[in-house]
Design a protein around this motif. Structure first.
Motif, PDB file in Angstrom:
ATOM      1  N   SER A   2     146.994  86.545  24.233  1.00  0.00           N
ATOM      2  CA  SER A   2     146.229  85.417  23.709  1.00  0.00           C
ATOM      3  C   SER A   2     146.478  84.204  24.603  1.00  0.00           C
ATOM      4  O   SER A   2     147.552  84.040  25.151  1.00  0.00           O
ATOM      5  CB  SER A   2     146.661  85.116  22.280  1.00  0.00           C
ATOM      6  OG  SER A   2     148.032  84.799  22.244  1.00  0.00           O
ATOM      7  N   GLU A   3     145.449  83.369  24.773  1.00  0.00           N
ATOM      8  CA  GLU A   3     145.609  82.175  25.610  1.00  0.00           C
ATOM      9  C   GLU A   3     145.098  80.960  24.864  1.00  0.00           C
ATOM     10  O   GLU A   3     144.064  81.020  24.205  1.00  0.00           O
ATOM     11  CB  GLU A   3     144.835  82.316  26.923  1.00  0.00           C
ATOM     12  CG  GLU A   3     145.391  83.368  27.847  1.00  0.00           C
ATOM     13  CD  GLU A   3     144.679  83.384  29.182  1.00  0.00           C
ATOM     14  OE1 GLU A   3     143.729  82.614  29.402  1.00  0.00           O
ATOM     15  OE2 GLU A   3     145.091  84.193  30.028  1.00  0.00           O
ATOM     16  N   ASP A  29     152.773  88.056  21.199  1.00  0.00           N
ATOM     17  CA  ASP A  29     152.993  88.728  22.478  1.00  0.00           C
ATOM     18  C   ASP A  29     153.763  87.875  23.488  1.00  0.00           C
ATOM     19  O   ASP A  29     153.939  88.270  24.630  1.00  0.00           O
ATOM     20  CB  ASP A  29     151.657  89.174  23.077  1.00  0.00           C
ATOM     21  CG  ASP A  29     150.646  88.041  23.181  1.00  0.00           C
ATOM     22  OD1 ASP A  29     150.850  86.971  22.557  1.00  0.00           O
ATOM     23  OD2 ASP A  29     149.640  88.226  23.884  1.00  0.00           O
ATOM     24  N   MET A  30     154.240  86.710  23.081  1.00  0.00           N
ATOM     25  CA  MET A  30     155.011  85.825  23.963  1.00  0.00           C
ATOM     26  C   MET A  30     156.487  85.904  23.610  1.00  0.00           C
ATOM     27  O   MET A  30     156.836  85.940  22.428  1.00  0.00           O
ATOM     28  CB  MET A  30     154.542  84.365  23.817  1.00  0.00           C
ATOM     29  CG  MET A  30     153.103  84.099  24.187  1.00  0.00           C
ATOM     30  SD  MET A  30     152.767  84.304  25.941  1.00  0.00           S
ATOM     31  CE  MET A  30     151.812  85.813  25.890  1.00  0.00           C
ATOM     32  N   GLY A  31     157.348  85.918  24.627  1.00  0.00           N
ATOM     33  CA  GLY A  31     158.784  85.971  24.396  1.00  0.00           C
ATOM     34  C   GLY A  31     159.471  84.635  24.590  1.00  0.00           C
ATOM     35  O   GLY A  31     160.659  84.498  24.294  1.00  0.00           O
ATOM     36  N   ALA A  32     158.726  83.632  25.117  1.00  0.00           N
ATOM     37  CA  ALA A  32     159.365  82.345  25.411  1.00  0.00           C
ATOM     38  C   ALA A  32     158.396  81.196  25.166  1.00  0.00           C
ATOM     39  O   ALA A  32     157.227  81.267  25.538  1.00  0.00           O
ATOM     40  CB  ALA A  32     159.829  82.309  26.870  1.00  0.00           C
ATOM     41  N   GLY A  77     150.635  82.350  28.171  1.00  0.00           N
ATOM     42  CA  GLY A  77     149.766  82.522  27.021  1.00  0.00           C
ATOM     43  C   GLY A  77     149.217  81.196  26.537  1.00  0.00           C
ATOM     44  O   GLY A  77     148.210  81.147  25.852  1.00  0.00           O
ATOM     45  N   GLY A  78     149.890  80.104  26.897  1.00  0.00           N
ATOM     46  CA  GLY A  78     149.418  78.810  26.446  1.00  0.00           C
ATOM     47  C   GLY A  78     150.115  77.646  27.113  1.00  0.00           C
ATOM     48  O   GLY A  78     151.225  77.783  27.645  1.00  0.00           O
ATOM     49  N   ALA A 100     154.037  78.681  26.979  1.00  0.00           N
ATOM     50  CA  ALA A 100     154.406  79.954  26.361  1.00  0.00           C
ATOM     51  C   ALA A 100     154.132  81.076  27.354  1.00  0.00           C
ATOM     52  O   ALA A 100     153.101  81.076  28.036  1.00  0.00           O
ATOM     53  CB  ALA A 100     153.604  80.188  25.085  1.00  0.00           C
ATOM     54  N   SER A 101     155.067  82.005  27.432  1.00  0.00           N
ATOM     55  CA  SER A 101     154.939  83.127  28.347  1.00  0.00           C
ATOM     56  C   SER A 101     155.669  84.333  27.780  1.00  0.00           C
ATOM     57  O   SER A 101     156.520  84.202  26.894  1.00  0.00           O
ATOM     58  CB  SER A 101     155.519  82.747  29.711  1.00  0.00           C
ATOM     59  OG  SER A 101     155.391  83.819  30.616  1.00  0.00           O
ATOM     60  N   ARG A 102     155.374  85.490  28.320  1.00  0.00           N
ATOM     61  CA  ARG A 102     156.085  86.695  27.907  1.00  0.00           C
ATOM     62  C   ARG A 102     157.557  86.618  28.309  1.00  0.00           C
ATOM     63  O   ARG A 102     158.407  87.156  27.627  1.00  0.00           O
ATOM     64  CB  ARG A 102     155.450  87.935  28.528  1.00  0.00           C
ATOM     65  CG  ARG A 102     154.110  88.236  27.945  1.00  0.00           C
ATOM     66  CD  ARG A 102     153.491  89.453  28.590  1.00  0.00           C
ATOM     67  NE  ARG A 102     152.123  89.554  28.107  1.00  0.00           N
ATOM     68  CZ  ARG A 102     151.592  90.661  27.666  1.00  0.00           C
ATOM     69  NH1 ARG A 102     152.267  91.777  27.671  1.00  0.00           N
ATOM     70  NH2 ARG A 102     150.351  90.667  27.236  1.00  0.00           N
TER      71      ARG A 102
END
Length: 150
Positions: A2-3, A29-32, A77-78, A100-102
């Motif tokens: 998602s973005e 789906d983001m880890g950070a 992701g954002g 936000a990122s994986r």
């Protein structure tokens, strides 16, 4: 993945917790999520206020473009950017960046890139109102140098 990208330029203060909660919601789906908040500081005890001016259309477009660059350069992701204008006093929030990122590396690097841009190239003009008088804030060499690494 998602973005989402959100860029705001506003006079009003913002609720940091609410902004981060809203930004982080739905990122399964983001880890950070990395965030930074800039605050008006009074280094020498003489700052009464900081006045920040801008051209609304130009400023928003410039910040949207740099957010898009961050999204394209890192696996994000954002991105969320809020920057205030108007008269601010020491300890007031000036801005926030959230990414936000994986994985944390992309989130940290993108946030740092955005902060460096905001500090040196975003089209804002700052005037310090000191006890001794008012003065415009000049660009600093170290802020410009920080952008060179990107």
């Amino acid at each position: 993945m998602s973005e989402q990208v959100s860029v705001k330029v506003q006079e009003a203060d913002f609720d940091l917790g609410a902004e981060l909660d809203g930004f982080g919601a739905g990122f399964a789906d983001m880890g950070a999520v990395v965030s930074f908040t800039g605050i008006v500081r009074d280094v020498d005890g003489g700052l009464e206020a900081m006045e920040i001016e801008h051209y609304p259309g130009m400023t928003l477009k410039a910040l949207e473009e740099i957010a898009a660059q961050a999204m394209a350069r890192w696996s994000l992701g954002g991105v969320k950017v809020i920057h205030r204008y108007g008269r601010l006093v020491p300890s007031d929030r000036i801005m926030m960046v959230a990414t936000a990122s994986r994985h944390r590396k992309d989130a940290f690097e993108a946030a740092e890139f955005l902060m460096d841009y905001l500090k040196s190239r975003a089209p804002f003009w700052k005037k310090e109102h000191l006890k001794s008088g008012a003065q415009w804030v000049a660009a600093r060499d170290e802020d410009e140098a920080a952008l060179e690494r990107w």
